[in-house]
Design a protein around this motif. Structure first.
Motif, short mmCIF file in Angstrom:
data_model
loop_
_atom_site.label_atom_id
_atom_site.label_comp_id
_atom_site.label_asym_id
_atom_site.label_seq_id
_atom_site.Cartn_x
_atom_site.Cartn_y
_atom_site.Cartn_z
N PRO A 202 0.80 -1.23 0.00
CA PRO A 202 0.00 0.00 0.00
C PRO A 202 0.84 1.29 0.00
O PRO A 202 0.29 2.38 -0.09
CB PRO A 202 -0.79 -0.11 1.31
N ILE A 203 2.16 1.15 0.10
CA ILE A 203 3.04 2.32 0.25
C ILE A 203 3.68 2.68 -1.08
O ILE A 203 4.25 1.82 -1.77
CB ILE A 203 4.13 2.06 1.30
N THR A 204 3.61 3.95 -1.45
CA THR A 204 4.29 4.47 -2.63
C THR A 204 5.13 5.68 -2.22
O THR A 204 4.60 6.63 -1.63
CB THR A 204 3.28 4.90 -3.71
N ILE A 205 6.42 5.63 -2.53
CA ILE A 205 7.33 6.73 -2.21
C ILE A 205 7.97 7.20 -3.51
O ILE A 205 8.47 6.39 -4.28
CB ILE A 205 8.43 6.30 -1.22
N ASP B 190 15.12 16.61 -6.88
CA ASP B 190 15.33 18.05 -6.79
C ASP B 190 14.88 18.61 -5.44
O ASP B 190 14.63 19.80 -5.30
CB ASP B 190 14.56 18.76 -7.91
N GLY B 191 14.81 17.71 -4.44
CA GLY B 191 14.34 18.12 -3.12
C GLY B 191 12.88 17.83 -2.90
O GLY B 191 12.37 17.96 -1.77
N SER B 192 12.17 17.46 -3.95
CA SER B 192 10.75 17.15 -3.82
C SER B 192 10.55 15.65 -3.61
O SER B 192 11.45 14.85 -3.83
CB SER B 192 9.98 17.59 -5.07
N GLY B 193 9.34 15.29 -3.18
CA GLY B 193 9.04 13.88 -3.00
C GLY B 193 7.65 13.69 -2.43
O GLY B 193 6.98 14.66 -2.03
N SER B 194 7.21 12.46 -2.39
CA SER B 194 5.89 12.17 -1.83
C SER B 194 5.87 10.79 -1.19
O SER B 194 6.64 9.90 -1.57
CB SER B 194 4.81 12.26 -2.91
N TYR B 195 5.00 10.65 -0.19
CA TYR B 195 4.80 9.37 0.51
C TYR B 195 3.30 9.18 0.67
O TYR B 195 2.60 10.07 1.15
CB TYR B 195 5.47 9.42 1.87
N VAL B 196 2.80 8.03 0.24
CA VAL B 196 1.38 7.73 0.37
C VAL B 196 1.22 6.30 0.89
O VAL B 196 1.83 5.37 0.35
CB VAL B 196 0.63 7.87 -0.98
#
Length: 401
Positions: free
Chosen positions: A147-150, A155-161
């Motif tokens: 269920p985890i997407t990283i 460039d310093g950006s990112g996301s975690y769901v």
């Protein structure tokens, strides 16, 4: 407001780190003129401060500060980044006399090893039963595990769901971003404003980034107008502080009221570190021919049996899934003889490892004298015994897994 002095607790599912942040508006900063002001009330004659009601713990006419809030820890990015560097066996295999263990360098060509694809330029991708890891080689990439997407932007950006826990974290390269976990929602703008809300506790905080902001929980509201003035209301007590030393408390004017200090602007989300490129495509175990074979022979010497038995145990302990065995010779004798000798030696090592219980999938290839690692001759054309010794070898290549 009994909890006016206590810090606001943000209910996060991730560990929180205390960056000194107030709330930020999801749009343009609010106009401080929209908050309650003296214009809305008609002051009555002043009264003694001894008879004026106050917010518990505060002086007459004093407005409690708009609370600060915390943002979630960024550990989810750093703690998972190593998964994007494809594992090699080098760390679990040790060199011994006659056997050298070293990383296998990517050579710029695409290499496919089981479910792993190496781009040869620092990039790689690998799939597992419940996920996928992609490393673009330029700092960007993604990791999916159930269920985890990283996502790493590079460039310093990112996301975690996390779709199971309903936790999400989105970071922009300029330091802005959003976070949500169940009833909690946080928005931070890189220009210093943002907001916090908790639908479960009915709390909200707005920091406009210019010194003004507001807080609401239940019937209680606090406004800070950034110019020293502000207001407080909880349904029973009403305070309008004019910022000039006077205040209106439940319709009564008092003096010597403390100014309302402006809110500090918000900080930023720390940048998401870039992924490291894949520098090794696997592990190479080099067996010197003098350890295993007599000169010009492909039969493994009896005294080498323990060496290969130990190597078999090490391979199994490292849980190596597959290995390729390559035979190499020097340039003495003709090419046909050297090709046959290299094939026979590679097969001899493969068969011995299988006999010793190696569980990895094995195959053998002979390259004869075509892949030297050192000159067979000196620049003047004379024999180079040391170079030829290095070229007579068997390599066990273990792709990264």
């Amino acid at each position: 407001m009994n909890t006016a002095r206590s810090s606001l607790t943000v209910l996060t599912l991730l560990a929180a780190t205390t960056l000194t942040l107030g709330a930020c508006a999801a749009s343009k900063p609010h106009d401080s003129a929209a908050s309650p002001s003296a214009a809305a009330s008609t002051p009555s004659p002043s009264a003694s401060t001894d008879t004026v009601p106050t917010v518990p713990g505060y002086r007459p006419g004093e407005i409690p500060p708009v609370p600060l809030f915390t943002v979630p820890s960024m550990d989810v990015f750093a703690s998972n980044a190593d998964k994007a560097v494809i594992q090699t066996a080098s760390s679990s295999l040790q060199s011994v006399p006659g056997i050298t263990v070293s990383p296998a360098k990517c050579d710029g060509n695409v290499l496919i090893s089981g479910s792993t694809v190496f781009g040869g330029d620092g990039s790689a991708s690998t799939s597992t039963g419940d996920g996928l890891v992609i490393n673009n080689g330029d700092g960007a990439g993604s990791i999916v595990e159930g269920p985890i997407t990283i996502i790493y932007g590079g460039d310093g950006s990112g996301s975690y769901v996390n779709s199971d826990t309903q936790v999400s974290l989105f970071i922009l390269s300029d330091g802005g971003g959003t976070y949500s976990a169940g009833p909690v929602s946080v928005f931070i703008d890189s220009r210093g404003y943002g907001n916090y809300s908790n639908s479960e506790t009915d709390e909200s905080i707005v920091n406009n980034g210019d010194g003004s902001g507001n807080y609401a929980v239940g019937k209680t509201t606090i406004y800070n107008n950034r110019d020293g003035s502000g207001s407080y209301s909880d349904g029973t007590l009403s305070i309008i502080n004019y910022g000039d030393g006077t205040a209106l408390v439940n319709g009564v004017t008092i003096t010597d009221a403390p100014r309302v200090e402006p809110l500090p602007a918000l900080g930023k989300f720390p940048p998401v570190e870039s992924l490291k490129p894949v520098e090794s495509c696997g592990t190479v175990i080099t067996l010197e021919d003098s350890i295993l074979f007599d000169f010009g022979k492909s039969d493994i010497r009896p005294d080498a049996a323990q060496t290969l038995s130990t190597l078999a145990t090490v391979l199994n302990n490292a849980k190596v899934p597959a290995a390729h065995i390559y035979g190499h010779t020097d340039s003495v004798s003709d090419e046909a003889f050297n090709q046959k000798l290299s094939e026979d030696r590679a097969n001899a090592v493969m068969n011995d490892l299988s006999k010793n219980g190696v569980t990895a999938t094995l195959d053998a290839t002979g390259y004869g004298e075509t892949k030297p690692v050192a000159p067979n001759e000196n620049p003047d054309g004379s024999d180079n015994p040391a170079g030829r010794a290095l070229n007579r070898r068997v390599e066990i290549y273990i792709p990264a897994f």
